[in-house]
Design an enzyme around this catalytic site. Structure first.
Site, mmCIF file in Angstrom:
data_model
loop_
_atom_site.group_PDB
_atom_site.id
_atom_site.type_symbol
_atom_site.label_atom_id
_atom_site.label_comp_id
_atom_site.label_asym_id
_atom_site.label_seq_id
_atom_site.Cartn_x
_atom_site.Cartn_y
_atom_site.Cartn_z
ATOM 1 N N ASP A 120 19.142 -1.659 18.737
ATOM 2 C CA ASP A 120 18.662 -1.971 20.087
ATOM 3 C C ASP A 120 19.578 -1.244 21.059
ATOM 4 O O ASP A 120 20.798 -1.209 20.853
ATOM 5 C CB ASP A 120 18.706 -3.485 20.333
ATOM 6 N N ARG B 178 3.355 -15.426 15.256
ATOM 7 C CA ARG B 178 3.394 -16.168 16.509
ATOM 8 C C ARG B 178 4.820 -16.554 16.836
ATOM 9 O O ARG B 178 5.606 -16.831 15.918
ATOM 10 C CB ARG B 178 2.590 -17.480 16.382
ATOM 11 N N LYS C 115 -5.851 -5.352 15.898
ATOM 12 C CA LYS C 115 -4.876 -6.200 16.599
ATOM 13 C C LYS C 115 -5.448 -6.715 17.931
ATOM 14 O O LYS C 115 -5.402 -7.913 18.223
ATOM 15 C CB LYS C 115 -3.590 -5.388 16.841
ATOM 16 N N ASN D 217 -6.488 -10.712 18.808
ATOM 17 C CA ASN D 217 -5.923 -11.491 19.918
ATOM 18 C C ASN D 217 -6.999 -11.862 20.937
ATOM 19 O O ASN D 217 -7.017 -12.978 21.463
ATOM 20 C CB ASN D 217 -4.787 -10.717 20.600
ATOM 21 N N GLY E 51 -0.997 -18.601 27.446
ATOM 22 C CA GLY E 51 0.025 -17.826 28.150
ATOM 23 C C GLY E 51 0.768 -16.981 27.139
ATOM 24 O O GLY E 51 0.256 -16.694 26.050
ATOM 25 N N CYS F 67 1.541 -12.112 24.870
ATOM 26 C CA CYS F 67 0.526 -11.369 24.100
ATOM 27 C C CYS F 67 -0.889 -11.534 24.621
ATOM 28 O O CYS F 67 -1.494 -10.565 25.079
ATOM 29 C CB CYS F 67 0.596 -11.786 22.641
HETATM 30 C C1 UGA Z 1 -0.264 -14.710 19.523
HETATM 31 C C2 UGA Z 1 -1.094 -14.652 18.223
HETATM 32 O O1 UGA Z 1 -1.410 -15.990 17.801
HETATM 33 C C3 UGA Z 1 -0.319 -13.936 17.112
HETATM 34 O O2 UGA Z 1 -1.159 -13.816 15.958
HETATM 35 C C4 UGA Z 1 0.086 -12.541 17.607
HETATM 36 O O3 UGA Z 1 0.864 -11.847 16.639
HETATM 37 C C5 UGA Z 1 0.897 -12.670 18.881
HETATM 38 O O4 UGA Z 1 0.110 -13.363 19.878
HETATM 39 C C6 UGA Z 1 1.218 -11.262 19.356
HETATM 40 O O5 UGA Z 1 0.276 -10.516 19.681
HETATM 41 O O6 UGA Z 1 2.384 -10.861 19.276
HETATM 42 P P1 UGA Z 1 1.776 -16.227 20.431
HETATM 43 O O7 UGA Z 1 1.476 -15.621 21.756
HETATM 44 O O8 UGA Z 1 3.179 -16.264 19.943
HETATM 45 O O9 UGA Z 1 0.905 -15.492 19.272
HETATM 46 O O10 UGA Z 1 1.313 -17.758 20.461
HETATM 47 P P2 UGA Z 1 0.015 -18.594 20.080
HETATM 48 O O11 UGA Z 1 0.414 -19.690 19.201
HETATM 49 O O12 UGA Z 1 -1.106 -17.740 19.640
HETATM 50 O O13 UGA Z 1 -0.357 -19.232 21.505
HETATM 51 C C7 UGA Z 1 -0.755 -18.446 22.621
HETATM 52 C C8 UGA Z 1 -1.131 -19.342 23.783
HETATM 53 O O14 UGA Z 1 -2.360 -20.021 23.542
HETATM 54 C C9 UGA Z 1 -0.105 -20.437 24.092
HETATM 55 O O15 UGA Z 1 0.028 -20.544 25.488
HETATM 56 C C10 UGA Z 1 -0.726 -21.683 23.499
HETATM 57 O O16 UGA Z 1 -0.284 -22.871 24.092
HETATM 58 C C11 UGA Z 1 -2.202 -21.412 23.781
HETATM 59 N N1 UGA Z 1 -3.136 -22.149 22.903
HETATM 60 C C12 UGA Z 1 -3.144 -21.923 21.563
HETATM 61 C C13 UGA Z 1 -4.047 -23.049 23.459
HETATM 62 O O17 UGA Z 1 -4.070 -23.266 24.693
HETATM 63 N N2 UGA Z 1 -4.938 -23.695 22.639
HETATM 64 C C14 UGA Z 1 -4.961 -23.486 21.301
HETATM 65 O O18 UGA Z 1 -5.805 -24.114 20.615
HETATM 66 C C15 UGA Z 1 -4.046 -22.584 20.748
#
Ligand code: UGA
Length: 443
Positions: free
Chosen positions: A31, A155, A205, A209, A258, A261
């Site tokens: 990094d 995630r 990808k 998403n 939020g 991603c």
């Molecule tokens: C997301 C994807 O799930 C991953 O597969 C991907 O690798 C990642 O983006 C990325 O592109 O790097 P992440 O952003 O870490 O992962 O988190 P998530 O668990 O997917 O949640 C995203 C948002 O959706 C959060 O704000 C969460 O609270 C919200 N969410 C999730 C909901 O409001 N309802 C749900 O049922 C699920």
């Protein structure tokens, strides 16, 4: 054992490096941020991710994981280099590739032997070809290389488990042999493998998403209809989820998605469509519903407080964009807090992990030591992140500390009937069956 170099120590790079090391490889993590590398060398993590610190410590001790700011050191023995740098949104929603460009140029100028360059950062379709061009142009003397796209699906908050037990591995390259060599690295994980061309891998990808974000906006729209028509969105999602074609995941209504991603990737995909003369109707609707969901929470609080937030004291539980992370990028909670402050309210907030990151982004909140501190003298309490520790609060203590017992549960953590029995004036999201009834604007 393979020699791997990982560029970037963020939410993707660091778990990737630690997990590859744990699988028995020798991994050098690079990094350019000296402070981050200095911290890592002392065993301190620059981010919070459950299980990461132990994994890093174990692999450093075993002599498989190293940290450096020097590309020379990183690439010295490397057969593979993984680019895991950030791709933030530029002003128009397009992904900003300056970090990918810088990494590709430096790799080209530093490599001394053939190398497989694997891109893990989420990049617009076509970036793999562009990366190959940059590398060819930036090499002082031509050395063999291949570019492979290997999108990451982990995630935040469950990065290590997601890396170790992926649903699939996707690899894209014009060079089949290079893709197969990368597949070997993932072979111990025994996940289904998709080997395809580079543009298709990049699109998988974005499409994944965007689909997940669509699922969330879909259930959020249903939640609003539920509120109006007297149905309960939790039961609706449960009833839908048993259908294997739908599945029960990502159907939790709430404050909207939020993080670093979904918001960025849906916007970038819509932008790719637009710049190629298409009108991304569904993606636009997904984003619009997501924005509305955040506003909806503030409208609910205001409505329950008689139409004005001026001089009201509002308690907020949760600042991170989701549980188990300190990340507040595009956090719905920050949008809600900003709006409460703008409308004249005072905000008292608590988050188990994200108070420091949140206070860097947003001034003007009063940060508290615990949910019970937050509750002291407030006019309403709003739950914005579904941390486990908010699921079993001492409700009698919370209610006794509050000036008025108004609770808006933006993540549907509590049962409406039980909350009413406990003396709260309670509203969740999409739980019309429990008499939550009308939207703030009537209906
Ligand atoms: C997301 C994807 O799930 C991953 O597969 C991907 O690798 C990642 O983006 C990325 O592109 O790097 P992440 O952003 O870490 O992962 O988190 P998530 O668990 O997917 O949640 C995203 C948002 O959706 C959060 O704000 C969460 O609270 C919200 N969410 C999730 C909901 O409001 N309802 C749900 O049922 C699920």
């Amino acid at each position: 054992m393979k020699n791997i170099c990982v560029i970037g120590t963020g939410y993707v790079g660091l778990p990737t490096a630690a997990c590859f090391a744990d699988l028995g490889n020798r991994v050098v993590t690079v990094d350019i941020d000296e402070a981050k590398i200095a911290k890592l060398k002392q065993g301190q993590m620059p981010i919070y991710e459950p299980g990461l610190e132990e994994l890093v410590e174990r692999n450093v001790k075993a002599g498989r994981l190293f940290f450096t700011t020097s590309y020379e050191e990183g690439l010295q023995d490397a057969e593979f280099v993984f680019i895991c740098v950030g791709t933030p949104s530029a002003v128009d929603g397009e992904a900003d590739l300056k970090y990918v460009r810088a990494a590709a140029q430096t790799i080209a100028q530093t490599m001394t032997k053939p190398l497989i360059i694997v891109n893990k950062s989420t990049v617009p379709v076509g970036t793999g070809d562009w990366t190959a061009e940059i590398i060819s142009k930036s090499q002082p003397t031509p050395i063999d290389f291949a570019v492979v796209s290997c999108p990451e699906f982990l995630r935040e908050g469950s990065a290590i488990a997601d890396f170790m037990q992926p649903d699939r591995t996707v690899l894209g390259s014009v060079n089949r042999q290079a893709a197969e060599a990368v597949a070997e690295l993932y072979a111990p994980l025994k996940a289904p493998l998709v080997i395809t061309d580079i543009r298709t891998a990049e699109m998988i990808k974005y499409a994944s998403n965007a689909f997940l974000a669509t699922k969330i906006s879909f259930i959020n729209e249903i939640s609003i209809i539920c509120e109006r028509l007297g149905a309960d969105v939790i039961e609706v999602a449960r009833g839908m989820g048993f259908d294997k074609r739908i599945g029960d995941k990502f159907l939790q209504a709430g404050v909207g998605y939020g993080g670093s991603c979904f918001p960025k990737d849906v916007k970038a995909l819509a932008n790719m469509a637009l710049t190629h003369g298409m009108h991304p109707q569904l993606l636009n609707a997904v984003m619009e519903i997501n924005d509305f969901q955040r506003k909806q929470i503030v409208l609910k609080v205001r409505d329950m407080l008689g139409g004005s937030l001026e001089d009201k004291v509002i308690g907020v539980l949760g600042l991170a964009f989701k549980e188990n992370t300190d990340d507040v990028r595009e956090s719905p909670a920050l949008t809600v807090v900003r709006s409460l402050l703008n409308q004249g309210a005072q905000v008292k907030a608590y988050d188990p992990m994200a108070m420091e990151t949140a206070s860097r982004e947003l001034k003007g909140m009063i940060l508290c030591e615990s949910p019970y501190d937050v509750a002291e003298g407030i006019d309403a309490l709003v739950i914005l992140t579904p941390w486990n520790e908010f699921k079993q609060l001492n409700l009698a203590r919370i209610r006794a500390a509050m000036r008025t017992p108004i609770l808006v549960d933006g993540r549907n953590l509590y049962d409406p009937e039980a909350m009413r029995a406990a003396g709260f004036v309670y509203r969740g999201v999409g739980r019309g069956f429990h008499g939550e009834g009308k939207l703030p604007n009537g209906g």
